[in-house]
Design a protein around this motif. Structure first.
Motif, PDB file in Angstrom:
ATOM      1  N   ILE A   9      -8.571   0.782  59.590  1.00 55.56           N
ATOM      2  CA  ILE A   9      -8.205   0.091  58.349  1.00 55.56           C
ATOM      3  C   ILE A   9      -8.218   1.070  57.174  1.00 55.56           C
ATOM      4  O   ILE A   9      -7.278   1.117  56.373  1.00 55.56           O
ATOM      5  N   GLU A  10      -9.266   1.901  57.114  1.00 55.81           N
ATOM      6  CA  GLU A  10      -9.339   2.840  55.975  1.00 55.81           C
ATOM      7  C   GLU A  10      -8.216   3.878  56.049  1.00 55.81           C
ATOM      8  O   GLU A  10      -7.614   4.229  55.037  1.00 55.81           O
ATOM      9  N   VAL A  16      -0.756   3.850  53.497  1.00 56.73           N
ATOM     10  CA  VAL A  16       0.060   2.989  52.631  1.00 56.73           C
ATOM     11  C   VAL A  16       0.057   3.543  51.200  1.00 56.73           C
ATOM     12  O   VAL A  16       1.104   3.642  50.546  1.00 56.73           O
ATOM     13  N   THR A  17      -1.131   3.966  50.737  1.00 54.36           N
ATOM     14  CA  THR A  17      -1.225   4.509  49.375  1.00 54.36           C
ATOM     15  C   THR A  17      -0.342   5.747  49.222  1.00 54.36           C
ATOM     16  O   THR A  17       0.362   5.902  48.221  1.00 54.36           O
ATOM     17  N   LEU A  20       3.196   4.652  48.944  1.00 56.65           N
ATOM     18  CA  LEU A  20       3.494   4.015  47.652  1.00 56.65           C
ATOM     19  C   LEU A  20       3.584   5.063  46.546  1.00 56.65           C
ATOM     20  O   LEU A  20       4.334   4.918  45.585  1.00 56.65           O
ATOM     21  N   MET A  21       2.807   6.138  46.701  1.00 58.08           N
ATOM     22  CA  MET A  21       2.854   7.212  45.704  1.00 58.08           C
ATOM     23  C   MET A  21       4.076   8.108  45.895  1.00 58.08           C
ATOM     24  O   MET A  21       4.291   9.055  45.139  1.00 58.08           O
ATOM     25  N   GLY A  22       4.819   7.851  46.958  1.00 57.02           N
ATOM     26  CA  GLY A  22       6.049   8.606  47.200  1.00 57.02           C
ATOM     27  C   GLY A  22       5.808   9.993  47.761  1.00 57.02           C
ATOM     28  O   GLY A  22       6.698  10.850  47.736  1.00 57.02           O
ATOM     29  N   ALA A 319       0.690   8.231  64.044  1.00 59.44           N
ATOM     30  CA  ALA A 319       0.010   7.374  63.055  1.00 59.44           C
ATOM     31  C   ALA A 319       1.006   6.829  62.032  1.00 59.44           C
ATOM     32  O   ALA A 319       0.939   5.664  61.647  1.00 59.44           O
ATOM     33  N   MET A 320       1.961   7.673  61.600  1.00 60.65           N
ATOM     34  CA  MET A 320       2.993   7.200  60.650  1.00 60.65           C
ATOM     35  C   MET A 320       3.865   6.143  61.336  1.00 60.65           C
ATOM     36  O   MET A 320       4.192   5.121  60.748  1.00 60.65           O
ATOM     37  N   ASP A 321       4.229   6.420  62.581  1.00 56.86           N
ATOM     38  CA  ASP A 321       5.091   5.495  63.310  1.00 56.86           C
ATOM     39  C   ASP A 321       4.386   4.143  63.490  1.00 56.86           C
ATOM     40  O   ASP A 321       5.032   3.083  63.456  1.00 56.86           O
ATOM     41  N   ALA A 322       3.046   4.210  63.667  1.00 60.57           N
ATOM     42  CA  ALA A 322       2.279   2.970  63.874  1.00 60.57           C
ATOM     43  C   ALA A 322       2.338   2.053  62.660  1.00 60.57           C
ATOM     44  O   ALA A 322       2.081   0.855  62.764  1.00 60.57           O
ATOM     45  N   MET A 323       2.671   2.625  61.493  1.00 63.70           N
ATOM     46  CA  MET A 323       2.741   1.821  60.274  1.00 63.70           C
ATOM     47  C   MET A 323       4.061   1.058  60.163  1.00 63.70           C
ATOM     48  O   MET A 323       4.230   0.211  59.285  1.00 63.70           O
TER      49      MET A 323
END
Ligand code: SF4
Ligand code: SF4
Length: 339
Positions: A9-10, A16-17, A20-22, A319-323
Motif C-alpha cells: 500500500i505504501e 501514484v504520487t 500525479l507529479m508527472g 511494479a509500474m505495470d501492476a498499477m
C-alpha cells in the motif's frame, strides 16, 4: 494488516504520487552498498573484486541517510559485500527505519545470529538471507561447506526473536528444477516471510563465467521450476509482484527500468544500474540527468543488457505495470494469497 500488504500500500501510494507529479523517471528501491567487503568469496559475485583500498572503505550512517533522502525511494535494500561486517550497520538500519523506509538487509547469514541483539524487530526491517538452494548446492555456490547450516540456524533464531526474514536466491545455469522445488518447500516449512528469486547476472569480473543464463534459457528454466506454483499445486510465498514472475517465465515482455533501483556505494551513484559499473556520479540528480538511458535495456542493443532479466532492472517495470487498472486485482489477490 499483513506487513507485505502494508508495504504494498505504501509503495502503491508512492507510485501514484510520482505519476500525479508527472515524474517520468523515479526510483522504487535504493540499493545501498555501505561496503564491498565480504566474509565469503562466491565465484559468481560481482562486488568483491574491487581493489583493496575500496574494500576497506565504509559509508558513514550520515552518507547513507543523505542518499536515502536524496533519492526518496520507499524501499532500501542493503546488499554488499556483507552489511553485517559494517561497524555501524545497526545505526544505519535504525536511522532508515526511523525515516519509514522498508529496509531489506541482505546477508549471507554467517554473522546474523550473533548480530541479532543489535537490531529491533520492526515492520520496516527484513533480513534477506542469501540461500541459493539446499545444503549441498548452496555450499557449492558460495564455495564453503557449512554455510547453509549456519544461515538456516540464523533464520530460525531471527524468526524466534520476532524478526521478519525473507530469502534471496540466485538461479544459475544447470540448476535442477526438482531440487529448486524441494528447496522452496523447505523454505515454506522454515516459516520464512517470503522468497525472492532472480537469474544470475554475468558480471564481467566474476571469476566463474560459465554458469550464467541466456534469456531463453532463463525463461525455460523458470517455467519448469515454477510450473507447480503456476498450476496452483504449490503455495510458495514469493516476495515479488506476480507480474515479475510472469516475466521470468516468458508470459510478459518487459523493458528494463534501470533508474528504478539506483545503487549508491562508497564510490557514489553508480551508472547506470546496480549491475553495470560504468562510472559514478556525486548526486542522484546527476545520475538521472546525465545518463543516456537509451543505451541500456534489452531493446537498446547493448550486449551487456541482452540476457539480463534481473529483478533490480525488471521488478520496477512490473511494479509500474501492476498499477494499470487491468492488473490491480491480480496484485492485490497475490498479496491475499491467491494466484
Ligand atoms: S555473499 Fe554476496 S557479497 Fe559475499 S561474496 Fe557471496 S555474493 Fe558476494
Ligand atoms: S538490462 Fe540489466 S544490466 Fe542492463 S541496465 Fe537493465 S538492469 Fe542493468
Amino acid at each position: 494488516m499483513g506487513i507485505q500488504m502494508q508495504q504494498a500500500i505504501e509503495v502503491g501510494k508512492y507510485l501514484v504520487t510520482q505519476r500525479l507529479m508527472g515524474r517520468k523517471k523515479f526510483p522504487l528501491v535504493l540499493m545501498l552498498e555501505p561496503l564491498f567487503r565480504c566474509n565469503l568469496a562466491c565465484p559468481g559475485c560481482g562486488k568483491i573484486q574491487h581493489p583493496k583500498e575500496i574494500l576497506k572503505q565504509n559509508l558513514t550512517p550520515e552518507e547513507c541517510f543523505k542518499a536515502a533522502e536524496e533519492c526518496g525511494a520507499p524501499v532500501v535494500s542493503i546488499p554488499g559485500g556483507e552489511p553485517l561486517m559494517h561497524p555501524q550497520i545497526d545505526e544505519i538500519v535504525k536511522g532508515l527505519v526511523a525515516r519509514r523506509k522498508f529496509v531489506y538487509l541482505c546477508t549471507n547469514g554467517l554473522l546474523l545470529e550473533k548480530s541479532l541483539d543489535k537490531f529491533q524487530p520492526s515492520p520496516y526491517l527484513t533480513f534477506s538471507v542469501h540461500l541459493d538452494g539446499l545444503k549441498e548446492h548452496h555450499d557449492q555456490c558460495v564455495d564453503r561447506k557449512g554455510v547453509f547450516e549456519i544461515a538456516v540456524n540464523a533464520i530460525r533464531a531471527a524468526k524466534a526473536k520476532g524478526f521478519r526474514v525473507t530469502t534471496n536466491t540466485t538461479v544459475f545455469e544447470g540448476a535442477n528444477p526438482q531440487e529448486m522445488q524441494k528447496f522452496f518447500d523447505f523454505l515454506g516449512e522454515l516459516g520464512t516471510d517470503g522468497m525472492m528469486i532472480s537469474p544470475g547476472y554475468s558480471y564481467e569480473w566474476a571469476p566463474d563465467q560459465e554458469h550464467f543464463l541466456k534469456r531463453e534459457q532463463t525463461k525455460a528454466l523458470f517455467r519448469e521450476i515454477l510450473s507447480p506454483y503456476k498450476a496452483g499445486r504449490k503455495k510458495w510465498n514469493f516476495n515479488h509482484n506476480p507480474l515479475f514472475l510472469d516475466f521470468l517465465i516468458g508470459d510478459k515482455d518487459y523493458e528494463c527500468t534501470p533508474w528504478g533501483s539506483p545503487s549508491y556505494s562508497v564510490l557514489g551513484w553508480q551508472k547506470p544500474c546496480y549491475l553495470l559499473n560504468e562510472g559514478h556520479y556525486e548526486t542522484f540528480q546527476e545520475l538521472l540527468d546525465n545518463t543516456n538511458w537509451d543505451n541500456y535495456g534489452r531493446k537498446s542493443g547493448n550486449p551487456k543488457c541482452a540476457d539480463c532479466m534481473v529483478h533490480c532492472g525488471y521488478e520496477p517495470t512490473a511494479a509500474m505495470d501492476a498499477m494499470e487498472p487491468s492488473n490491480i486485482g491480480r496484485s492485490v489477490g497475490a498479496l491475499l494469497g491467491m494466484r
